[in-house]
Design a protein around this motif. Sequence first.
Motif, short mmCIF file in Angstrom:
data_model
loop_
_atom_site.label_atom_id
_atom_site.label_comp_id
_atom_site.label_asym_id
_atom_site.label_seq_id
_atom_site.Cartn_x
_atom_site.Cartn_y
_atom_site.Cartn_z
N ILE A 402 24.51 8.14 -12.37
CA ILE A 402 23.31 8.21 -13.27
C ILE A 402 22.22 8.65 -12.20
O ILE A 402 22.01 7.98 -11.34
N GLU A 403 21.74 9.76 -12.51
CA GLU A 403 20.72 10.36 -11.64
C GLU A 403 19.19 10.17 -12.31
O GLU A 403 19.06 10.26 -13.44
N VAL A 404 18.47 9.63 -11.35
CA VAL A 404 16.88 9.56 -11.84
C VAL A 404 15.98 10.36 -11.04
O VAL A 404 16.17 10.27 -9.72
N ARG A 405 15.42 11.33 -11.77
CA ARG A 405 14.75 12.27 -10.88
C ARG A 405 13.17 12.48 -11.32
O ARG A 405 12.94 12.73 -12.43
N ASP A 406 12.34 12.10 -10.17
CA ASP A 406 10.91 12.26 -10.38
C ASP A 406 10.55 11.70 -11.85
O ASP A 406 9.56 12.05 -12.36
N LEU A 407 10.80 10.57 -12.07
CA LEU A 407 10.61 9.77 -13.32
C LEU A 407 9.34 8.99 -13.36
O LEU A 407 9.19 8.13 -12.56
N THR A 408 8.56 9.34 -14.28
CA THR A 408 7.14 8.54 -14.34
C THR A 408 7.10 8.36 -16.00
O THR A 408 7.51 9.19 -16.88
N TYR A 409 6.71 6.76 -16.27
CA TYR A 409 6.56 6.64 -17.50
C TYR A 409 5.42 5.77 -17.82
O TYR A 409 5.08 4.87 -16.98
N THR A 410 4.65 6.30 -19.04
CA THR A 410 3.46 5.41 -19.48
C THR A 410 3.56 4.71 -20.81
O THR A 410 3.95 5.75 -21.80
N TYR A 411 3.45 3.81 -21.10
CA TYR A 411 3.53 3.04 -22.31
C TYR A 411 2.43 3.56 -23.14
O TYR A 411 1.19 3.62 -22.80
N PRO A 412 2.66 3.75 -24.44
CA PRO A 412 1.59 4.34 -25.35
C PRO A 412 0.72 3.09 -25.82
O PRO A 412 0.98 2.08 -25.46
N GLY A 413 -0.27 3.46 -26.47
CA GLY A 413 -1.06 2.43 -26.86
C GLY A 413 -2.91 2.71 -26.44
O GLY A 413 -3.03 3.72 -25.94
N THR A 414 -3.66 1.85 -27.07
CA THR A 414 -5.15 2.04 -26.90
C THR A 414 -5.29 1.71 -25.16
O THR A 414 -6.18 2.22 -24.79
N THR A 451 19.38 2.87 -19.68
CA THR A 451 20.22 2.71 -20.86
C THR A 451 20.05 3.61 -21.98
O THR A 451 20.83 3.49 -22.94
N GLY A 452 18.84 4.29 -21.75
CA GLY A 452 18.72 5.42 -23.09
C GLY A 452 17.95 4.66 -24.27
O GLY A 452 17.57 5.12 -25.21
N LEU A 453 17.40 3.38 -23.97
CA LEU A 453 16.59 2.62 -24.86
C LEU A 453 15.23 3.25 -25.24
O LEU A 453 14.63 3.20 -26.20
N LEU A 454 14.77 3.69 -23.83
CA LEU A 454 13.67 4.37 -23.82
C LEU A 454 13.98 5.87 -23.25
O LEU A 454 14.87 6.11 -22.40
N LEU A 455 13.20 6.79 -23.80
CA LEU A 455 13.63 8.35 -23.26
C LEU A 455 12.32 8.85 -22.32
O LEU A 455 11.32 8.39 -22.32
N PRO A 456 12.62 9.40 -21.23
CA PRO A 456 11.84 10.30 -20.39
C PRO A 456 10.77 11.08 -21.14
O PRO A 456 11.27 11.61 -22.18
N GLU A 457 9.51 11.04 -20.90
CA GLU A 457 8.46 11.63 -21.56
C GLU A 457 8.65 13.17 -21.00
O GLU A 457 8.89 13.54 -20.02
N PRO A 458 8.61 14.11 -21.79
CA PRO A 458 8.64 15.57 -21.52
C PRO A 458 7.82 15.87 -20.28
O PRO A 458 6.40 15.53 -20.33
N GLY A 459 8.24 16.41 -19.22
CA GLY A 459 7.53 17.11 -18.30
C GLY A 459 7.06 15.64 -17.17
O GLY A 459 6.43 16.17 -16.09
N HIS A 460 7.69 14.74 -17.47
CA HIS A 460 7.70 13.62 -16.59
C HIS A 460 8.83 12.90 -15.95
O HIS A 460 9.05 11.78 -15.84
N GLY A 461 9.84 13.85 -15.73
CA GLY A 461 11.22 13.41 -14.99
C GLY A 461 12.38 13.50 -16.05
O GLY A 461 12.07 13.46 -17.34
N GLU A 462 13.21 13.02 -15.38
CA GLU A 462 14.54 12.96 -16.26
C GLU A 462 15.54 11.83 -15.95
O GLU A 462 15.38 11.40 -14.73
#
Length: 666
Positions: A402-414, A451-462
């Motif tokens: 399982i490879e993680v590359r340049d992964l950035t994740y931001t939770y949505p919300g106010t 685990t794929g419960l969350l998906l990478p945001e487009p353009g923010h890694g994979e």
Amino acid sequence: MAQPATPAQPVAPAQPVAPAHLGRPGSDQQHEHNENLRFDLPGDNRAVAATSLSTGSMVRRLPHLVRRALGLAWKADRRSTAAVLVCQAISGILGAVVLAATAASLAGVMREGPVTEHLRQTAPALTVLTLSAGARALLGVVVAALSGRIAPRIARGAELALVEAGTQAELAAYNTPDFNDAWEAADRGAQTAPDLLADALDVIAAAVSFLAAAGIVATLDPLLFPALLLGSAPAGIAAVRTARIHYLAALATTDERRALRIYRWWAVDKLHADQVRASTVAPLLLSKYRAADQKIADATDTATRTAARVSALAALATGAGTALVWGTLLTIVATGRITVAAGLAATFALRTAASGLQGVVGTGARLYRVGLYLDDWANFLDQAGGARIRRGTRTPAAPTTIEVRDLTYTYPGTEAKTALHGVDLTLRQGEVIAIVGHNGSGKSTLTRLLTGLLLPEPGHGEVRWDGVPIEDLDADALWRRVAYTPQEFARWPLPAAENIHLAAPGTEPAGLQARVEEAAGAAAFDQVVAGLRSGWRTLLAQEWLGGHQLSGGEWQRAAVARSVYRSTQAPGLLVLDEPTSDLDPAAEHRILHAVRAMAKGRITVLVTHNLANTRLADRILVMSSGRVVQEGSYDALAADDDGLFRELLDFQLDRSVPTQRAAEDH
């Protein structure tokens, strides 16, 4: 989303849109600046629809609402729905027959000549009148019985469709206020679905009654029909206006109504009952409950007074309209346009038509209001809250990497929170990888992405499983290769064995019980089951009659056993997030050795704050502020005096007393 209620547990409310704080005692100025529970549903057009509610808009939408109601009923019970429609049609025909027979009877009785002869001549009409009235009454009973059969089916079907749609939404949706509010509105719509049928049938019955009576009125004299419409218009318009007033008042207090459910849940839920008492927080929660309730009462009182004024004006106008109707009728009779007998028949027909018209408008206004709520339900089903799972179709095998590359994740919300920043790593089959770090460093977020419960945001890694982007894999096929124990693990209200295998009836594999017991042994859950009164058949739900409640540590053993079972069924990715936080040393030792022993053939990820447990790992990832800041073996990281791992390890090993207590303080 709200959790399903049990007899002893109220429904947990959806999360508020904005950050919500219950507030703390203090000055009035402090309370003025506290954030309160607030809700906002972007795209919510109910307020706009309500303000535009008019007799014309209601009449234009009624056919659509009636079709929707009948569509729900048809889906729930076709035979009963067809029978209801047939009964309604026959009832309408019989209504016209009753009015026609009434007119014929009156005309026969009031002719000149012997009364006995008149009665003999009108006997057929009276017989038809009696039989038709009796048949209509019987049909009303049949319609009520069939409606009582259909309505619960509609309710259950609407709720089931809502639950199915909710389970088809991406997990990320639960982090957005839009989804939670859409669910809240859709849930209200599901609850009103049975009302839609009842109101639709009432509208149909009132319309049929009006048309039948209006036809008789128009036959007797065409002038009576426009007089009837003018005479009934004020009451109909008032019904629409008052419906709009009350609906807008309900919308204006949406925040308060939802807040009531939240405060009530926090005050009486079993999970918090000990803290409500120990913290003496009940007066604070009750004060906020009373404040919200008072706002609702004030808004309701204002709406009631406004509606009363509208109704009073309508009553005056209705009086004038009634004078117009009966004045027209008397004029027609006095001028000889119709006979006195026909005038009496017209009296019955006018009363029936007026009642039917007012029923169409009054019930139609209620149907319109219910339809607005049902729109929310239908929209949620169409879009699953705007977050329906739509991924690829590829079925993965047990991943070798399982490879993680340049992964950035931001939770949505106010207040968006970036949980991961440019993470790069590779996990390999057969490895046990431990992840450690401060609270909020991104550990749990990373496991949800793996685990794929969350998906990478487009353009923010994979994230890639054996080179395939995780979003290109079939979601259910992917999760069949995932065994996941989160920090907040589920305590399913199921028997002990079902709590482990979670297999739907008819899908149980051969040798199920033996596999369950093997997994339980690895997690030390077999010791718990041995003490249950009915063993593996014991219901683990204290809130249900006869159910048994486990301790926190016993439940944690069950949760780990669940993951072990899944991972042995379909090896792939095993993720254990703080799996031993509530366990005694013996159970912890047993589980950790089992995890190490079953590493072959799968990728194992262990998230823990107990750094001693990381000794079993082949590799340790140290995270801070969403980044992997260290990576290596236990010995290598412990030897790095400048590293975060060593800093955390020193804190964990330091159990010295800061200042020595004097003997007299002992």
